[in-house]
Structure formats: C-alpha cells, structure tokens
Design a protein around this motif. Structure first.
Motif, PDB file in Angstrom:
ATOM      1  N   VAL A  89      11.138   3.909  -0.972  1.00 51.11           N
ATOM      2  CA  VAL A  89      11.214   2.813  -1.943  1.00 51.11           C
ATOM      3  C   VAL A  89      11.595   3.420  -3.293  1.00 51.11           C
ATOM      4  O   VAL A  89      10.900   4.319  -3.775  1.00 51.11           O
ATOM      5  N   PRO A  90      12.682   2.968  -3.908  1.00 51.18           N
ATOM      6  CA  PRO A  90      13.103   3.576  -5.176  1.00 51.18           C
ATOM      7  C   PRO A  90      12.155   3.245  -6.326  1.00 51.18           C
ATOM      8  O   PRO A  90      11.399   2.272  -6.274  1.00 51.18           O
ATOM      9  N   ALA A  91      12.235   4.044  -7.365  1.00 50.05           N
ATOM     10  CA  ALA A  91      11.435   3.823  -8.563  1.00 50.05           C
ATOM     11  C   ALA A  91      11.757   2.471  -9.183  1.00 50.05           C
ATOM     12  O   ALA A  91      12.851   1.919  -9.013  1.00 50.05           O
ATOM     13  N   ASN A  92      10.771   1.918  -9.890  1.00 49.31           N
ATOM     14  CA  ASN A  92      10.951   0.693 -10.682  1.00 49.31           C
ATOM     15  C   ASN A  92      11.414  -0.495  -9.851  1.00 49.31           C
ATOM     16  O   ASN A  92      12.248  -1.296 -10.295  1.00 49.31           O
ATOM     17  N   SER A  93      10.880  -0.609  -8.646  1.00 52.64           N
ATOM     18  CA  SER A  93      11.259  -1.714  -7.780  1.00 52.64           C
ATOM     19  C   SER A  93      10.024  -2.313  -7.118  1.00 52.64           C
ATOM     20  O   SER A  93       8.956  -1.702  -7.079  1.00 52.64           O
ATOM     21  N   VAL A  94      10.198  -3.542  -6.602  1.00 49.54           N
ATOM     22  CA  VAL A  94       9.142  -4.242  -5.878  1.00 49.54           C
ATOM     23  C   VAL A  94       9.593  -4.366  -4.428  1.00 49.54           C
ATOM     24  O   VAL A  94      10.698  -4.848  -4.153  1.00 49.54           O
ATOM     25  N   ALA A  95       8.734  -3.933  -3.499  1.00 46.71           N
ATOM     26  CA  ALA A  95       9.058  -3.995  -2.075  1.00 46.71           C
ATOM     27  C   ALA A  95       7.930  -4.713  -1.344  1.00 46.71           C
ATOM     28  O   ALA A  95       6.744  -4.487  -1.624  1.00 46.71           O
ATOM     29  N   VAL A  96       8.290  -5.575  -0.405  1.00 44.98           N
ATOM     30  CA  VAL A  96       7.298  -6.314   0.376  1.00 44.98           C
ATOM     31  C   VAL A  96       7.813  -6.481   1.804  1.00 44.98           C
ATOM     32  O   VAL A  96       9.013  -6.400   2.071  1.00 44.98           O
ATOM     33  N   SER A 154       2.202  -4.961   3.438  1.00 40.40           N
ATOM     34  CA  SER A 154       3.514  -4.409   3.779  1.00 40.40           C
ATOM     35  C   SER A 154       3.379  -3.195   4.686  1.00 40.40           C
ATOM     36  O   SER A 154       2.370  -2.479   4.665  1.00 40.40           O
ATOM     37  N   LEU A 155       4.430  -2.958   5.470  1.00 41.69           N
ATOM     38  CA  LEU A 155       4.553  -1.778   6.313  1.00 41.69           C
ATOM     39  C   LEU A 155       5.742  -0.982   5.794  1.00 41.69           C
ATOM     40  O   LEU A 155       6.897  -1.408   5.940  1.00 41.69           O
ATOM     41  N   VAL A 156       5.469   0.153   5.167  1.00 41.85           N
ATOM     42  CA  VAL A 156       6.518   0.919   4.493  1.00 41.85           C
ATOM     43  C   VAL A 156       7.026   1.997   5.442  1.00 41.85           C
ATOM     44  O   VAL A 156       6.336   2.979   5.713  1.00 41.85           O
ATOM     45  N   THR A 157       8.234   1.802   5.931  1.00 45.69           N
ATOM     46  CA  THR A 157       8.826   2.719   6.904  1.00 45.69           C
ATOM     47  C   THR A 157       9.932   3.577   6.309  1.00 45.69           C
ATOM     48  O   THR A 157      10.331   4.571   6.905  1.00 45.69           O
ATOM     49  N   LYS A 158      10.455   3.171   5.129  1.00 44.11           N
ATOM     50  CA  LYS A 158      11.548   3.892   4.476  1.00 44.11           C
ATOM     51  C   LYS A 158      11.225   4.072   3.004  1.00 44.11           C
ATOM     52  O   LYS A 158      10.357   3.396   2.445  1.00 44.11           O
TER      53      LYS A 158
END
Length: 204
Positions: free
Chosen positions: A169-176, A163-167
């Motif tokens: 990410v809130p707690a307790n979440s999955v981001a891809v 993943s490329l994290v540009t913003k």
C-alpha cells in the motif's frame, strides 16, 4: 536466555525452513514465557516496559500495547517510538515485523509474516517460510485487519477496518477491502474533516 543468532538467521532468511529444531523450540518457549509475563502486568506497572524491552526486537520510547498481545516470538517485531496497538494484536512474527513511529493499530489486528508450502508432505514436516512486513510511520490500521507476508505499508497510509492486505500500500493513501485496494489518496478534504461531514475545529 536470549534467542540464539542461528535461530534468528534461519527464520529471517528467505526460503523454506523446518520448525523441528530443539534449539528453536527451547528459545520460543522462553519467549512465550516472557509474553505471558507481559500480558499479566497491571496498567501502569513499570515492569511492562522492562519486559517489553526484553521480549521485542525494538520497543521504542512511548510505545503502548494494550494486553493481551499474542506473538509467535516477539523478538522479531520492532516497535517504533510512540506506536500504539489496541487489544488482541496478533504477531505471527517468525519473520521480522517493522512498525513505524506514531503508528496506530486497532483491536484484533493480525500481522502474518509466515506461510506454509501448498505441498502436503512438506507441511507434515512442519515446513514454513517467512517474509518481512514493513509498516511505515504514522500509519493507521483499523480494527480486524490482517496483513499477509511480505507486505509494505507506506507512511501515513490508512487501512480500513476488516481489510485483508495482500499487496503493498503506497504512502499517503487509503486502502480498504478483502483484498485491500487503494481507493484514494489522502487529500485536502482530510485537512478539514475528521469523519464524514464533521469538520475539525479551528482551534485544534
């Protein structure tokens, strides 16, 4: 030598600054020598912790970093207690990086606090800016993830591989994804299954 406070103040302040300062260059060279020594230690060598405590801004109890580690400075990165990083962690840490307790970082992860102006003449003068990265407690960052300047990742979050994290990410979440997007919250299903349809044993 320790990194002069004046140098840290320049790198950690918002706005554009220039990297042609002789004092900054000398301090960085000393940090890179420490990094070389850190990476040259054998597994289990107590010198690794000793060097880590000198190299990094914070090197909490039970931290384990799998060499090699790559860093611009080291002195701008804070490792919370029991955090872990697999091999080839890259820290572009002219700005500060905060890594929370029990956070796990996969191989080939890059944390980038620094960027350069789009204007070409400023880049020729080695102009740059730095914004801090904040990674919360008990975060899992998968292999080959890149996190960009100014990002905050909340407690317990999971960032999928590549993943490329540009913003933020809130707690307790999955981001891809690239750019990374939140696809769901951590939920009750995750309490029963550790991966796909594989159930967590009752005796764990």
């Amino acid at each position: 030598m320790t990194v002069p406070q004046r140098v840290l103040d320049v790198m950690h302040s918002p706005g554009i600054y220039f990297c042609d300062d002789p004092e900054m260059e000398a301090a960085q060279k000393e940090q890179l020598n420490l990094l070389y020594d850190f990476n040259a230690t054998r597994p289990g060598d107590p010198k690794r912790r000793e060097i880590g405590e000198r190299l990094f801004a914070e090197y909490g109890e039970g931290v384990y970093l799998e060499p090699p580690v790559h860093a611009n400075w080291g002195c701008s990165t804070h490792f919370g207690a029991h955090s872990y990083a697999n091999f080839n962690l890259t820290l572009v840490d002219d700005g500060e990086i905060f890594i929370g307790e029990y956070t796990m970082i996969g191989p080939n992860v890059t944390l980038v606090t620094t960027g350069h102006p789009i204007r070409p003449d400023l880049r020729e003068r080695v102009a740059q800016f730095s914004e801090p990265i904040h990674i919360g407690r008990n975060v899992w960052i998968g292999a080959n993830v890149t996190v960009l300047p100014g990002v905050t990742i909340g407690d317990n979050a999971v960032i999928g591989a590549c993943s490329l994290v540009t913003k933020d990410v809130p707690a307790n979440s999955v981001a891809v994804g690239a750019p990374a997007r939140v696809i769901r919250e951590i939920n009750e299903h995750d309490r029963e299954y550790y991966w796909r349809d594989r159930r967590i044993p009752d005796d764990i």
